[in-house]
Design an enzyme around this catalytic site. Structure first.
Site, PDB file in Angstrom:
ATOM      1  N   LYS A   1       0.429   3.236  -3.065  1.00 62.72           N
ATOM      2  CA  LYS A   1      -0.761   4.082  -3.304  1.00 62.72           C
ATOM      3  C   LYS A   1      -0.395   5.569  -3.237  1.00 62.72           C
ATOM      4  CE  LYS A   1      -3.780   0.518  -1.410  1.00 62.72           C
ATOM      5  NZ  LYS A   1      -4.416   0.015  -0.176  1.00 62.72           N
TER       6      LYS A   1
ATOM      7  N   TYR B   1      -2.926  -2.777 -10.532  1.00 69.42           N
ATOM      8  CA  TYR B   1      -2.923  -2.618  -9.074  1.00 69.42           C
ATOM      9  C   TYR B   1      -2.026  -3.674  -8.406  1.00 69.42           C
ATOM     10  CZ  TYR B   1      -4.521  -2.672  -4.238  1.00 69.42           C
ATOM     11  OH  TYR B   1      -4.556  -2.666  -2.862  1.00 69.42           O
TER      12      TYR B   1
ATOM     13  N   SER C   1       0.794  -1.237   0.000  1.00 66.92           N
ATOM     14  CA  SER C   1       0.000   0.000   0.000  1.00 66.92           C
ATOM     15  C   SER C   1       0.823   1.284   0.000  1.00 66.92           C
ATOM     16  CB  SER C   1      -0.960   0.007   1.183  1.00 66.92           C
ATOM     17  OG  SER C   1      -2.036  -0.847   0.891  1.00 66.92           O
TER      18      SER C   1
ATOM     19  N   VAL D   1       1.364  -3.784   3.669  1.00 68.46           N
ATOM     20  CA  VAL D   1       1.403  -5.100   4.312  1.00 68.46           C
ATOM     21  C   VAL D   1       2.672  -5.897   3.985  1.00 68.46           C
ATOM     22  CG1 VAL D   1      -1.103  -5.367   4.678  1.00 68.46           C
ATOM     23  CG2 VAL D   1      -0.068  -6.160   2.524  1.00 68.46           C
TER      24      VAL D   1
ATOM     25  N   TYR E   1      -4.498   3.735   7.787  1.00 64.85           N
ATOM     26  CA  TYR E   1      -5.852   3.163   7.810  1.00 64.85           C
ATOM     27  C   TYR E   1      -6.578   3.506   9.100  1.00 64.85           C
ATOM     28  CZ  TYR E   1      -3.423   0.510   4.299  1.00 64.85           C
ATOM     29  OH  TYR E   1      -2.654   0.169   3.245  1.00 64.85           O
TER      30      TYR E   1
HETATM   31  N1  GLN Z   1      -1.812  -5.493  -2.045  1.00 62.70           N
HETATM   32  C1  GLN Z   1      -2.461  -5.343  -0.781  1.00 62.70           C
HETATM   33  C2  GLN Z   1      -3.948  -5.579  -0.916  1.00 62.70           C
HETATM   34  O1  GLN Z   1      -4.509  -5.156  -1.864  1.00 62.70           O
HETATM   35  C3  GLN Z   1      -2.182  -3.970  -0.246  1.00 62.70           C
HETATM   36  C4  GLN Z   1      -2.829  -3.724   1.095  1.00 62.70           C
HETATM   37  C5  GLN Z   1      -1.918  -3.063   2.087  1.00 62.70           C
HETATM   38  O2  GLN Z   1      -0.702  -2.974   1.933  1.00 62.70           O
HETATM   39  N2  GLN Z   1      -2.499  -2.643   3.181  1.00 62.70           N
HETATM   40  O3  GLN Z   1      -4.587  -6.163  -0.086  1.00 62.70           O
END
Ligand code: GLN
Length: 305
Positions: free
Chosen positions: A64, A189, A61, A259, A241
């Site tokens: 993003k 993505y 993430s 993650v 988050y």
């Molecule tokens: N690739 C992960 C997902 O889509 C990214 C989520 C994250 O890093 N929190 O679930």
């Protein structure tokens, strides 16, 4: 700085025991849970690091932030924020519930999964390959690397298991809030999440945002000061988050977690910080990363609030 970072790593090395590596993307379950590293790019004195600075992990993430910076630069704020909101959410990053409950079913912010998928769909390139090339080029420009490569094993692992993200994307399409070839957008993505970096790369990425969009390594103006400010603000409010509020109180700087175990942080006008530690808390944030950032923020008085 180096000495301080060594102390921070030493003091936080054991915190990984309080977390667990992500397993819902099978390839991520293979990560070394106890890896712990931190790097700082200080805008006046350059790079310092301690611990497992060579450890590589996927951005997940944190990517993003890259696609948001790119979309804001390419499409403008108006277009981006009419497709996604700019408000934090007290639900997990991949939650479906709120998206369905709240009309007009628009993702609440660009840093949750549904929001990032919509942001990618806005980019002015039709093919997944071109969209992805633009995102990885932006990742390279923000980290100061020649290129940032996709970890193919992680990419395929997520692509093969990501029913939840597919559900989010197809739901968004069903309510008219996601346009284009859905599988193609999802492919981009999964690839952007699999871009592989070190904590040093995330420190430079954070420093680029801290320096109002100019990469301190290459000297390139990567994004405008306004885009850098908007991205930092969304990181500050939504970057961790449903842990963003607590993080604002305990650490107090704009940051984005993934993650894969990475966190990138930007202290405006001062420094970028990158951390790694694949063991995560229940909200998907690196426990070692959180501990190190808390400590560093305390020692260097980094809080912006
Ligand atoms: N690739 C992960 C997902 O889509 C990214 C989520 C994250 O890093 N929190 O679930």
């Amino acid at each position: 700085m180096k000495e301080l970072l060594e102390t921070v790593v030493e003091n936080c090395r054991d915190s990984w025991r309080q977390g667990h590596v992500a397993t819902y993307i099978p390839e991520l379950a293979k990560a070394r849970a106890d890896a712990t590293g931190i790097a700082v790019w200080d805008l006046s004195s350059g790079l310092s690091g301690a611990g497992d600075t060579d450890f590589t992990f996927t951005m997940q993430s944190v990517s993003k932030v890259v696609s948001l910076a790119l979309a804001l630069s390419e499409c403008g704020e108006e277009k981006v924020f009419s497709a996604v909101g700019m408000d934090p959410l007290a639900d997990p990053f991949n939650s479906i519930m709120r998206l369905e409950m709240d009309a007009p079913h628009r993702p609440h912010n660009p840093l949750i999964n549904s929001g990032a998928i919509v942001v990618l769909s806005l980019l002015p390139w039709k093919e997944s390959r071109d969209r992805m090339a633009a995102v990885s080029d932006m990742a390279a420009r923000m980290t100061g690397r020649k290129a940032v490569a996709v970890n193919e094993a992680v990419y395929l692992s997520e692509k093969g298991t990501s029913d939840r993200n597919r559900a989010l994307a197809w739901f968004l399409k069903s309510v008219g809030n996601l346009e284009g070839d859905i599988e193609d957008i999802l492919d981009a993505y999964f690839r952007q999440c699999s871009l592989e970096v070190t904590c040093g790369d995330l420190a430079v990425l954070g420093a680029t945002l801290a320096a109002d969009g100019t990469n301190p390594v290459t000297g390139e103006r990567v994004v405008s000061p306004r885009v850098a400010r908007v991205v930092r603000t969304i990181m500050a409010t939504c970057g961790m988050y449903d842990g963003s509020g607590e993080f604002a109180v305990t650490v107090g700087i704009p940051a984005k977690s993934g993650v894969g175990g990475g966190i990138a942080a930007a202290v405006p006008g001062r420094m970028g910080i990158g951390t790694c530690g694949p063991a995560l808390d229940r909200k998907g944030n690196s426990v070692a990363g959180l501990a190190m950032l808390r400590r560093l923020s305390e020692e260097l008085k980094l809080r912006i609030y």
